[in-house]
Design a protein around this motif. Structure first.
Motif, PDB file in Angstrom:
ATOM      1  N   LEU A  81       0.827  -1.198   0.000  1.00  0.00           N
ATOM      2  CA  LEU A  81       0.000   0.000   0.000  1.00  0.00           C
ATOM      3  C   LEU A  81       0.869   1.259   0.000  1.00  0.00           C
ATOM      4  CD1 LEU A  81      -2.711  -0.899   2.684  1.00  0.00           C
ATOM      5  CD2 LEU A  81      -2.841  -1.201   0.224  1.00  0.00           C
ATOM      6  N   SER A  82       0.362   2.295  -0.662  1.00  0.00           N
ATOM      7  CA  SER A  82       1.054   3.593  -0.630  1.00  0.00           C
ATOM      8  C   SER A  82       0.747   4.262   0.709  1.00  0.00           C
ATOM      9  CB  SER A  82       0.551   4.468  -1.774  1.00  0.00           C
ATOM     10  OG  SER A  82      -0.802   4.840  -1.542  1.00  0.00           O
ATOM     11  N   ASP A  83       1.452   5.345   1.003  1.00  0.00           N
ATOM     12  CA  ASP A  83       1.195   6.079   2.241  1.00  0.00           C
ATOM     13  C   ASP A  83      -0.256   6.562   2.314  1.00  0.00           C
ATOM     14  OD1 ASP A  83       3.510   5.802   3.668  1.00  0.00           O
ATOM     15  OD2 ASP A  83       4.336   7.762   3.137  1.00  0.00           O
ATOM     16  N   ASP A  84      -0.809   7.017   1.169  1.00  0.00           N
ATOM     17  CA  ASP A  84      -2.204   7.479   1.149  1.00  0.00           C
ATOM     18  C   ASP A  84      -3.155   6.340   1.492  1.00  0.00           C
ATOM     19  OD1 ASP A  84      -1.532  10.068   0.520  1.00  0.00           O
ATOM     20  OD2 ASP A  84      -1.891   9.835  -1.641  1.00  0.00           O
ATOM     21  N   GLU A  85      -2.894   5.161   0.941  1.00  0.00           N
ATOM     22  CA  GLU A  85      -3.750   4.007   1.225  1.00  0.00           C
ATOM     23  C   GLU A  85      -3.624   3.573   2.683  1.00  0.00           C
ATOM     24  OE1 GLU A  85      -3.955   1.632  -3.007  1.00  0.00           O
ATOM     25  OE2 GLU A  85      -2.020   1.698  -1.965  1.00  0.00           O
ATOM     26  N   VAL A  86      -2.406   3.624   3.218  1.00  0.00           N
ATOM     27  CA  VAL A  86      -2.194   3.290   4.631  1.00  0.00           C
ATOM     28  C   VAL A  86      -2.956   4.285   5.498  1.00  0.00           C
ATOM     29  CG1 VAL A  86      -0.477   3.198   6.492  1.00  0.00           C
ATOM     30  CG2 VAL A  86       0.022   2.140   4.284  1.00  0.00           C
ATOM     31  N   GLN A  87      -2.920   5.551   5.112  1.00  0.00           N
ATOM     32  CA  GLN A  87      -3.621   6.589   5.861  1.00  0.00           C
ATOM     33  C   GLN A  87      -5.127   6.334   5.857  1.00  0.00           C
ATOM     34  OE1 GLN A  87      -2.943  10.617   4.449  1.00  0.00           O
ATOM     35  NE2 GLN A  87      -2.093  11.066   6.465  1.00  0.00           N
ATOM     36  N   LYS A  88      -5.657   5.865   4.716  1.00  0.00           N
ATOM     37  CA  LYS A  88      -7.089   5.553   4.634  1.00  0.00           C
ATOM     38  C   LYS A  88      -7.447   4.402   5.566  1.00  0.00           C
ATOM     39  CE  LYS A  88      -7.845   7.313   0.004  1.00  0.00           C
ATOM     40  NZ  LYS A  88      -7.934   7.001  -1.414  1.00  0.00           N
ATOM     41  N   VAL A  89      -6.578   3.412   5.655  1.00  0.00           N
ATOM     42  CA  VAL A  89      -6.812   2.285   6.572  1.00  0.00           C
ATOM     43  C   VAL A  89      -6.814   2.790   8.013  1.00  0.00           C
ATOM     44  CG1 VAL A  89      -5.904   0.093   7.451  1.00  0.00           C
ATOM     45  CG2 VAL A  89      -5.876   0.546   4.991  1.00  0.00           C
ATOM     46  N   ILE A  90      -5.857   3.653   8.350  1.00  0.00           N
ATOM     47  CA  ILE A  90      -5.783   4.201   9.706  1.00  0.00           C
ATOM     48  C   ILE A  90      -7.046   5.019  10.009  1.00  0.00           C
ATOM     49  CG2 ILE A  90      -4.535   5.770  11.246  1.00  0.00           C
ATOM     50  CD1 ILE A  90      -1.964   4.966   9.711  1.00  0.00           C
ATOM     51  N   ALA A  91      -7.493   5.824   9.031  1.00  0.00           N
ATOM     52  CA  ALA A  91      -8.707   6.629   9.214  1.00  0.00           C
ATOM     53  C   ALA A  91      -9.919   5.724   9.436  1.00  0.00           C
ATOM     54  CB  ALA A  91      -8.932   7.532   8.009  1.00  0.00           C
ATOM     55  N   ARG A  92      -9.990   4.629   8.690  1.00  0.00           N
ATOM     56  CA  ARG A  92     -11.091   3.678   8.841  1.00  0.00           C
ATOM     57  C   ARG A  92     -11.067   3.042  10.240  1.00  0.00           C
ATOM     58  NH1 ARG A  92     -10.562   0.650   4.148  1.00  0.00           N
ATOM     59  NH2 ARG A  92      -9.170  -0.788   5.204  1.00  0.00           N
ATOM     60  N   ARG A 115      -9.034  15.110   5.672  1.00  0.00           N
ATOM     61  CA  ARG A 115      -8.867  16.020   6.804  1.00  0.00           C
ATOM     62  C   ARG A 115     -10.189  16.326   7.497  1.00  0.00           C
ATOM     63  NH1 ARG A 115      -6.185  21.047   4.787  1.00  0.00           N
ATOM     64  NH2 ARG A 115      -7.424  20.639   2.949  1.00  0.00           N
ATOM     65  N   ALA A 116     -11.273  15.673   7.040  1.00  0.00           N
ATOM     66  CA  ALA A 116     -12.573  15.800   7.696  1.00  0.00           C
ATOM     67  C   ALA A 116     -13.378  14.546   7.374  1.00  0.00           C
ATOM     68  CB  ALA A 116     -13.308  17.042   7.207  1.00  0.00           C
ATOM     69  N   GLU A 117     -14.192  14.119   8.317  1.00  0.00           N
ATOM     70  CA  GLU A 117     -15.000  12.925   8.143  1.00  0.00           C
ATOM     71  C   GLU A 117     -16.130  13.188   7.151  1.00  0.00           C
ATOM     72  OE1 GLU A 117     -17.660  10.491  11.144  1.00  0.00           O
ATOM     73  OE2 GLU A 117     -15.581  10.664  11.829  1.00  0.00           O
ATOM     74  N   GLY A 118     -16.463  12.176   6.360  1.00  0.00           N
ATOM     75  CA  GLY A 118     -17.470  12.309   5.316  1.00  0.00           C
ATOM     76  C   GLY A 118     -18.819  12.805   5.807  1.00  0.00           C
ATOM     77  N   GLY A 119     -19.281  12.296   6.941  1.00  0.00           N
ATOM     78  CA  GLY A 119     -20.569  12.714   7.488  1.00  0.00           C
ATOM     79  C   GLY A 119     -20.579  14.186   7.862  1.00  0.00           C
ATOM     80  N   ARG A 120     -19.475  14.632   8.392  1.00  0.00           N
ATOM     81  CA  ARG A 120     -19.338  16.036   8.778  1.00  0.00           C
ATOM     82  C   ARG A 120     -19.359  16.931   7.532  1.00  0.00           C
ATOM     83  NH1 ARG A 120     -13.877  18.291  10.978  1.00  0.00           N
ATOM     84  NH2 ARG A 120     -14.436  20.468  11.017  1.00  0.00           N
TER      85      ARG A 120
END
Length: 155
Positions: free
Chosen positions: A47-58, A138-143
């Motif tokens: 995974l790229s850093d962006d993909e890793v970041q998405k996993v962490i956010a999830r 940098r912000a949650e989708g629901g927000r």
């Protein structure tokens, strides 16, 4: 190996050495989620850093939702643990946008979408398409969606 994944592994080693149970278990679970993501699909990949970041956010979102569920169920100790794990994960995510910054980005996107001819319910989708790349985790989708609805209703 990506630099963010490397950092997670180094921090895990340090947490184990310092006997920080909360941090080590949280990082262990997160690294497991990253590995699971890497081997899912037809072939294994890094995974790229962006993909890793998405996993962490999830993973951080799961912790917030779990904390809310535990709180509603009257299990305050479990809720506190989930919130603490979420705080550990927040250290690896980009700084979240303030309400004012989010409102400014959404206002600009609404103006662009309306100028492009979007109106009514379809404007929501058009605005979200403009806003999402600018926000980039940098912000949650629901927000974000709530802010867009508020601006479209006002506007």
């Amino acid at each position: 190996m990506t630099t963010l994944k490397n950092r997670l592994q180094e921090d895990l080693t340090a947490a184990i050495r310092s006997r920080d149970e909360l941090r080590s278990s949280t990082l262990r679970l997160t690294l497991t989620a990253i590995t699971k993501e890497e081997v899912s699909g037809t072939s294994a990949r890094e995974l790229s850093d962006d993909e890793v970041q998405k996993v962490i956010a999830r993973e951080a979102k799961k912790r917030r939702e779990s904390a809310d569920a535990f709180e509603q169920g009257g299990r305050t100790e479990s809720a506190a643990r989930e919130r603490a794990e979420g705080e550990v994960l927040a250290e690896y995510l980009p700084q979240q946008l303030s309400d004012e910054e989010l409102a400014a980005i959404v206002d600009e996107a609404v103006k662009e979408a309306v100028a492009g001819g979007a109106e009514g319910p379809r404007a929501m989708g058009a605005v979200m398409k403009i806003v999402n790349p600018r926000i980039a985790g940098r912000a949650e989708g629901g927000r974000v969606a709530a802010e867009v609805k508020k601006r479209l209703a006002a506007g």
